[in-house]
Write a protein that holds these residues in place. Structure first.
Motif, PDB file in Angstrom:
ATOM      1  N   VAL A   1      18.547  -9.837  -4.472  1.00 12.62           N
ATOM      2  CA  VAL A   1      17.130  -9.830  -4.105  1.00 12.62           C
ATOM      3  C   VAL A   1      16.881  -8.577  -3.267  1.00 12.62           C
ATOM      4  N   ALA A   2      15.819  -7.832  -3.606  1.00 10.13           N
ATOM      5  CA  ALA A   2      15.567  -6.581  -2.892  1.00 10.13           C
ATOM      6  C   ALA A   2      14.128  -6.502  -2.425  1.00 10.13           C
ATOM      7  N   ARG A   3      13.954  -5.982  -1.231  1.00 12.80           N
ATOM      8  CA  ARG A   3      12.631  -5.779  -0.645  1.00 12.80           C
ATOM      9  C   ARG A   3      12.068  -4.437  -1.101  1.00 12.80           C
ATOM     10  N   VAL A   4      10.811  -4.449  -1.544  1.00 10.55           N
ATOM     11  CA  VAL A   4      10.099  -3.223  -1.910  1.00 10.55           C
ATOM     12  C   VAL A   4       9.101  -2.915  -0.794  1.00 10.55           C
ATOM     13  N   ASN A   5       9.253  -1.748  -0.175  1.00 12.41           N
ATOM     14  CA  ASN A   5       8.371  -1.379   0.922  1.00 12.41           C
ATOM     15  C   ASN A   5       7.154  -0.579   0.456  1.00 12.41           C
ATOM     16  N   ASN A   6       7.385   0.319  -0.492  1.00 11.59           N
ATOM     17  CA  ASN A   6       6.313   1.160  -1.013  1.00 11.59           C
ATOM     18  C   ASN A   6       5.975   0.718  -2.431  1.00 11.59           C
TER      19      ASN A   6
ATOM     20  N   SER B   1       7.938  -7.438  -3.202  1.00  5.78           N
ATOM     21  CA  SER B   1       7.111  -6.351  -2.682  1.00  5.78           C
ATOM     22  C   SER B   1       6.287  -6.880  -1.520  1.00  5.78           C
ATOM     23  N   THR B   2       6.611  -6.442  -0.326  1.00  6.78           N
ATOM     24  CA  THR B   2       5.907  -6.938   0.857  1.00  6.78           C
ATOM     25  C   THR B   2       4.410  -6.658   0.784  1.00  6.78           C
ATOM     26  N   PRO B   3       3.961  -5.427   0.465  1.00  5.74           N
ATOM     27  CA  PRO B   3       2.514  -5.199   0.367  1.00  5.74           C
ATOM     28  C   PRO B   3       1.865  -6.036  -0.733  1.00  5.74           C
ATOM     29  N   ARG B   4       2.536  -6.138  -1.889  1.00  6.03           N
ATOM     30  CA  ARG B   4       1.957  -6.909  -2.988  1.00  6.03           C
ATOM     31  C   ARG B   4       1.880  -8.392  -2.626  1.00  6.03           C
ATOM     32  N   LEU B   5       2.930  -8.891  -1.961  1.00  5.98           N
ATOM     33  CA  LEU B   5       2.933 -10.303  -1.591  1.00  5.98           C
ATOM     34  C   LEU B   5       1.812 -10.603  -0.604  1.00  5.98           C
ATOM     35  N   MET B   6       1.609  -9.703   0.358  1.00  6.36           N
ATOM     36  CA  MET B   6       0.538  -9.922   1.337  1.00  6.36           C
ATOM     37  C   MET B   6      -0.826  -9.911   0.660  1.00  6.36           C
ATOM     38  N   SER B   7      -1.037  -8.950  -0.238  1.00  4.34           N
ATOM     39  CA  SER B   7      -2.325  -8.897  -0.930  1.00  4.34           C
ATOM     40  C   SER B   7      -2.496 -10.096  -1.840  1.00  4.34           C
ATOM     41  N   ALA B   8      -1.390 -10.556  -2.453  1.00  4.66           N
ATOM     42  CA  ALA B   8      -1.463 -11.730  -3.323  1.00  4.66           C
ATOM     43  C   ALA B   8      -1.830 -12.974  -2.532  1.00  4.66           C
ATOM     44  N   LEU B   9      -1.282 -13.092  -1.330  1.00  4.54           N
ATOM     45  CA  LEU B   9      -1.599 -14.249  -0.502  1.00  4.54           C
ATOM     46  C   LEU B   9      -3.067 -14.235  -0.076  1.00  4.54           C
ATOM     47  N   VAL B  10      -3.599 -13.032   0.181  1.00  8.47           N
ATOM     48  CA  VAL B  10      -5.019 -12.926   0.499  1.00  8.47           C
ATOM     49  C   VAL B  10      -5.847 -13.329  -0.716  1.00  8.47           C
TER      50      VAL B  10
END
Length: 215
Positions: free
Chosen positions: A85-90, A108-117
């Motif tokens: 499992v790998a974290r995507v920052n950009n 993908s941290t940014p994608r996950l945050m936007s998906a949760l929104v």
């Protein structure tokens, strides 16, 4: 992030080894149940010392995408770790986090945050939560709107698109494992594992409105 993940896994009964090359990041007192190793995870000698071949899962969770890719590739190709499992920052680097680099699941941290929104404000729209490298599949979510044609339909009576599986129904505070006799209700949060090519078809199936009856 690594310490937080480790704490969760330890609470669930797993054995955890944390690797970090920064002495200031080694906080044994914060996660005392874990094993700790002060080393560079991009170095083969470090991973040999960690006995990575004994691990069932490796999580590359640093803030550097290059590091996460190298660790993923080494874990898969040199040590045969079953799941990486790998974290995507950009988000621009997301296309690299695939099987070719040894990644089984890219988060993908940014994608996950936007998906949760999106998930919080969207009803009737398909929201992609997580991408799986193998099979080009995604974990997607849709909240069933009241006007959806499938409201009141048994799960077993729905002709789901090919390469699509309904894995969970979240209904209020309940988490349901779907069976063929469950009846879909307005407001249900439906979680699917679906091939990316089937997402549009799935969204149309779930969001289509009932046609007005005509004389």
């Amino acid at each position: 992030m690594g310490r937080s993940i480790a704490s969760e896994l330890l609470e669930n009964g797993h054995e955890v080894l944390l690797i970090d090359k920064a002495p200031t990041a080694i906080s044994v007192e914060r996660v005392p149940q874990a094993e700790w190793l002060l080393a560079d995870a991009c170095e083969i000698t470090s991973l040999d010392e960690a006995a990575l071949q004994r691990c069932n899962v490796v999580i590359a969770a640093t803030g550097d995408d290059k590091v996460n890719l190298v660790v993923s590739l080494l874990a898969k190709t040199e040590y045969g770790v079953p799941r990486v499992v790998a974290r995507v920052n950009n988000p621009k680097n997301e296309w690299l986090f695939n099987e070719a680099w040894g990644v089984d699941v890219a988060v993908s941290t940014p994608r996950l945050m936007s998906a949760l929104v999106e998930e919080a404000v969207s009803v009737g729209d398909l929201v992609r939560l997580l991408r799986f490298s193998h099979g080009d599949a995604n974990l997607v979510e849709l909240t069933l709107p009241p006007e959806a044609a499938l409201v009141g339909t048994r799960v077993g009576d729905v002709e789901w698109p090919e390469d699509t599986t309904l894995v969970t129904i979240i209904r209020g505070t309940r988490v349901l494992t779907p069976n063929k006799d469950d009846v879909l209700e307005a407001g249900d949060e439906l979680l699917f594992v679906a091939a990316q090519a089937r997402e549009e078809q799935l969204e149309q199936l779930l969001s289509v409105q009932r046609q007005n009856a005509t004389g």
